[in-house]
Design a protein around this motif. Structure first.
Motif, PDB file in Angstrom:
ATOM      1  N   LYS A  80       0.691  -1.271  -0.110  1.00  0.00           N
ATOM      2  CA  LYS A  80       0.172   0.115   0.012  1.00  0.00           C
ATOM      3  C   LYS A  80       0.652   1.304   0.102  1.00  0.00           C
ATOM      4  O   LYS A  80       0.547   2.193  -0.809  1.00  0.00           O
ATOM      5  N   GLU A  81       1.857   1.174   0.898  1.00  0.00           N
ATOM      6  CA  GLU A  81       2.864   2.515   0.882  1.00  0.00           C
ATOM      7  C   GLU A  81       3.620   2.718  -0.537  1.00  0.00           C
ATOM      8  O   GLU A  81       3.839   3.772  -0.846  1.00  0.00           O
ATOM      9  N   ARG A  82       4.194   1.571  -1.042  1.00  0.00           N
ATOM     10  CA  ARG A  82       4.850   1.580  -2.109  1.00  0.00           C
ATOM     11  C   ARG A  82       4.010   2.145  -3.667  1.00  0.00           C
ATOM     12  O   ARG A  82       4.319   3.070  -4.096  1.00  0.00           O
ATOM     13  N   ASN A  83       2.767   1.632  -3.327  1.00  0.00           N
ATOM     14  CA  ASN A  83       1.836   2.099  -4.315  1.00  0.00           C
ATOM     15  C   ASN A  83       1.480   3.551  -4.111  1.00  0.00           C
ATOM     16  O   ASN A  83       1.246   4.453  -5.163  1.00  0.00           O
ATOM     17  N   PHE A  84       1.391   3.995  -2.891  1.00  0.00           N
ATOM     18  CA  PHE A  84       1.070   5.405  -2.521  1.00  0.00           C
ATOM     19  C   PHE A  84       2.273   6.398  -3.149  1.00  0.00           C
ATOM     20  O   PHE A  84       2.055   7.417  -3.884  1.00  0.00           O
ATOM     21  N   VAL A  85       3.562   5.926  -2.810  1.00  0.00           N
ATOM     22  CA  VAL A  85       4.816   6.748  -3.228  1.00  0.00           C
ATOM     23  C   VAL A  85       4.783   6.651  -4.767  1.00  0.00           C
ATOM     24  O   VAL A  85       5.040   7.671  -5.341  1.00  0.00           O
ATOM     25  N   LYS A  86       4.511   5.516  -5.490  1.00  0.00           N
ATOM     26  CA  LYS A  86       4.399   5.716  -6.891  1.00  0.00           C
ATOM     27  C   LYS A  86       3.475   6.361  -7.371  1.00  0.00           C
ATOM     28  O   LYS A  86       3.897   7.350  -8.488  1.00  0.00           O
TER      29      LYS A  86
ATOM     30  N   ARG B 197       2.409  11.692 -10.118  1.00  0.00           N
ATOM     31  CA  ARG B 197       1.649  13.047 -10.012  1.00  0.00           C
ATOM     32  C   ARG B 197       2.646  14.188 -10.215  1.00  0.00           C
ATOM     33  O   ARG B 197       2.581  15.144 -10.671  1.00  0.00           O
ATOM     34  N   ILE B 198       3.720  14.058  -9.443  1.00  0.00           N
ATOM     35  CA  ILE B 198       4.719  14.984  -9.053  1.00  0.00           C
ATOM     36  C   ILE B 198       5.483  15.271 -10.722  1.00  0.00           C
ATOM     37  O   ILE B 198       5.778  16.372 -11.016  1.00  0.00           O
ATOM     38  N   ASP B 199       5.624  14.260 -11.255  1.00  0.00           N
ATOM     39  CA  ASP B 199       6.338  14.112 -12.391  1.00  0.00           C
ATOM     40  C   ASP B 199       5.252  15.108 -13.380  1.00  0.00           C
ATOM     41  O   ASP B 199       5.816  15.994 -14.332  1.00  0.00           O
TER      42      ASP B 199
ATOM     43  N   LEU C 169       3.347  17.317 -12.823  1.00  0.00           N
ATOM     44  CA  LEU C 169       3.246  18.598 -12.596  1.00  0.00           C
ATOM     45  C   LEU C 169       4.324  19.439 -12.624  1.00  0.00           C
ATOM     46  O   LEU C 169       4.597  20.442 -12.276  1.00  0.00           O
ATOM     47  N   SER C 170       5.500  18.497 -12.917  1.00  0.00           N
ATOM     48  CA  SER C 170       6.877  18.995 -13.239  1.00  0.00           C
ATOM     49  C   SER C 170       7.217  19.916 -11.724  1.00  0.00           C
ATOM     50  O   SER C 170       7.986  20.725 -11.938  1.00  0.00           O
ATOM     51  N   MET C 171       7.103  19.208 -10.732  1.00  0.00           N
ATOM     52  CA  MET C 171       7.434  19.465  -9.333  1.00  0.00           C
ATOM     53  C   MET C 171       8.739  18.971  -9.209  1.00  0.00           C
ATOM     54  O   MET C 171       9.490  18.146  -9.872  1.00  0.00           O
ATOM     55  N   SER C 172       9.505  19.830  -8.249  1.00  0.00           N
ATOM     56  CA  SER C 172      10.919  19.156  -8.076  1.00  0.00           C
ATOM     57  C   SER C 172      11.197  18.472  -6.845  1.00  0.00           C
ATOM     58  O   SER C 172      12.215  18.717  -5.970  1.00  0.00           O
ATOM     59  N   TRP C 173      10.298  17.307  -6.744  1.00  0.00           N
ATOM     60  CA  TRP C 173      10.143  16.424  -5.460  1.00  0.00           C
ATOM     61  C   TRP C 173      10.274  15.028  -6.045  1.00  0.00           C
ATOM     62  O   TRP C 173       9.766  14.764  -7.083  1.00  0.00           O
ATOM     63  N   GLN C 174      10.785  14.299  -5.091  1.00  0.00           N
ATOM     64  CA  GLN C 174      10.984  12.741  -5.204  1.00  0.00           C
ATOM     65  C   GLN C 174      10.445  12.146  -3.896  1.00  0.00           C
ATOM     66  O   GLN C 174      11.336  12.659  -2.932  1.00  0.00           O
ATOM     67  N   VAL C 175       9.295  11.272  -3.838  1.00  0.00           N
ATOM     68  CA  VAL C 175       9.360  10.702  -2.583  1.00  0.00           C
ATOM     69  C   VAL C 175       9.768   9.298  -2.681  1.00  0.00           C
ATOM     70  O   VAL C 175       9.719   8.763  -3.533  1.00  0.00           O
ATOM     71  N   GLU C 176      10.425   9.035  -1.393  1.00  0.00           N
ATOM     72  CA  GLU C 176      10.871   7.453  -1.115  1.00  0.00           C
ATOM     73  C   GLU C 176      10.264   7.078   0.005  1.00  0.00           C
ATOM     74  O   GLU C 176       9.998   7.610   1.082  1.00  0.00           O
ATOM     75  N   LEU C 177      10.333   5.768   0.224  1.00  0.00           N
ATOM     76  CA  LEU C 177       9.856   5.111   1.440  1.00  0.00           C
ATOM     77  C   LEU C 177      10.986   4.932   2.356  1.00  0.00           C
ATOM     78  O   LEU C 177      12.237   4.929   2.050  1.00  0.00           O
ATOM     79  N   ASP C 178      10.606   5.080   3.652  1.00  0.00           N
ATOM     80  CA  ASP C 178      11.711   5.127   4.927  1.00  0.00           C
ATOM     81  C   ASP C 178      11.975   3.609   4.937  1.00  0.00           C
ATOM     82  O   ASP C 178      11.211   2.784   4.829  1.00  0.00           O
ATOM     83  N   SER C 179      13.314   3.137   4.981  1.00  0.00           N
ATOM     84  CA  SER C 179      13.715   1.814   5.274  1.00  0.00           C
ATOM     85  C   SER C 179      14.533   1.635   6.737  1.00  0.00           C
ATOM     86  O   SER C 179      14.979   0.863   7.103  1.00  0.00           O
TER      87      SER C 179
ATOM     88  N   ALA D  34      -3.729  16.431  -0.659  1.00  0.00           N
ATOM     89  CA  ALA D  34      -3.213  17.274   0.304  1.00  0.00           C
ATOM     90  C   ALA D  34      -1.790  17.118   0.432  1.00  0.00           C
ATOM     91  O   ALA D  34      -1.118  18.126   0.695  1.00  0.00           O
ATOM     92  N   VAL D  35      -1.225  15.740   0.009  1.00  0.00           N
ATOM     93  CA  VAL D  35       0.209  15.933   0.098  1.00  0.00           C
ATOM     94  C   VAL D  35       0.946  16.562  -1.027  1.00  0.00           C
ATOM     95  O   VAL D  35       1.934  17.294  -0.817  1.00  0.00           O
ATOM     96  N   ILE D  36       0.393  16.581  -2.162  1.00  0.00           N
ATOM     97  CA  ILE D  36       0.850  17.527  -3.233  1.00  0.00           C
ATOM     98  C   ILE D  36       0.557  19.137  -2.900  1.00  0.00           C
ATOM     99  O   ILE D  36       1.479  19.903  -3.086  1.00  0.00           O
ATOM    100  N   SER D  37      -0.409  19.291  -2.084  1.00  0.00           N
ATOM    101  CA  SER D  37      -0.570  20.715  -1.699  1.00  0.00           C
ATOM    102  C   SER D  37       0.439  21.079  -0.762  1.00  0.00           C
ATOM    103  O   SER D  37       0.909  22.115  -0.799  1.00  0.00           O
ATOM    104  N   PHE D  38       0.855  20.090   0.106  1.00  0.00           N
ATOM    105  CA  PHE D  38       1.810  20.327   1.185  1.00  0.00           C
ATOM    106  C   PHE D  38       3.320  20.591   0.509  1.00  0.00           C
ATOM    107  O   PHE D  38       3.855  21.584   0.919  1.00  0.00           O
ATOM    108  N   LEU D  39       3.574  19.972  -0.530  1.00  0.00           N
ATOM    109  CA  LEU D  39       4.920  19.922  -1.221  1.00  0.00           C
ATOM    110  C   LEU D  39       4.801  21.249  -1.942  1.00  0.00           C
ATOM    111  O   LEU D  39       5.903  21.829  -1.902  1.00  0.00           O
TER     112      LEU D  39
END
Length: 111
Positions: A25-31, A36-38, A40-50, A101-106
């Protein structure tokens, strides 16, 4: 250069033996977020915490933002990480894949 955001979805485990991590579920959320970030041409990359939510390990990666899975806020030690750069996921955001909401936050952090 992309800014890094980490999704912390697990706290430090109480037992390490036989620990099995299911994070589909978390991997799919990050994907979905990164797609969506791509778009919107935003300058972010989201990764899962390991690191099981270990703030020292997270800080080594030097993220500009941290997302916390709902419920983790009670066990996550934020250390010296800026509180305004931490987003607490709502109860259903991860479950339903609601990334708005995460996109808005970023976007807000880009200002």
């Amino acid at each position: 250069m992309k800014r890094l955001c980490i999704l912390a979805y697990q706290g430090l485990p109480f037992l390490i033996d036989n620990l099995v991590i299911f994070n589909k579920k978390e991997r799919n959320f990050v994907k979905k977020l990164n797609n969506r970030i791509d778009e919107l041409s935003m300058s972010w990359q989201v990764e899962l915490d390991s690191s099981f939510g270990n703030i020292s390990d997270i800080e080594v990666k030097a993220p500009q933002a941290v997302l916390l899975k709902n419920g983790l806020q009670y066990r996550f030690n934020t250390g010296s990480f800026p509180k305004n750069d931490i987003y607490q996921l709502g109860a259903l955001e991860l479950q339903e894949g609601d990334i708005d909401a995460v996109i808005s936050f970023l976007k807000h952090l880009d200002r």
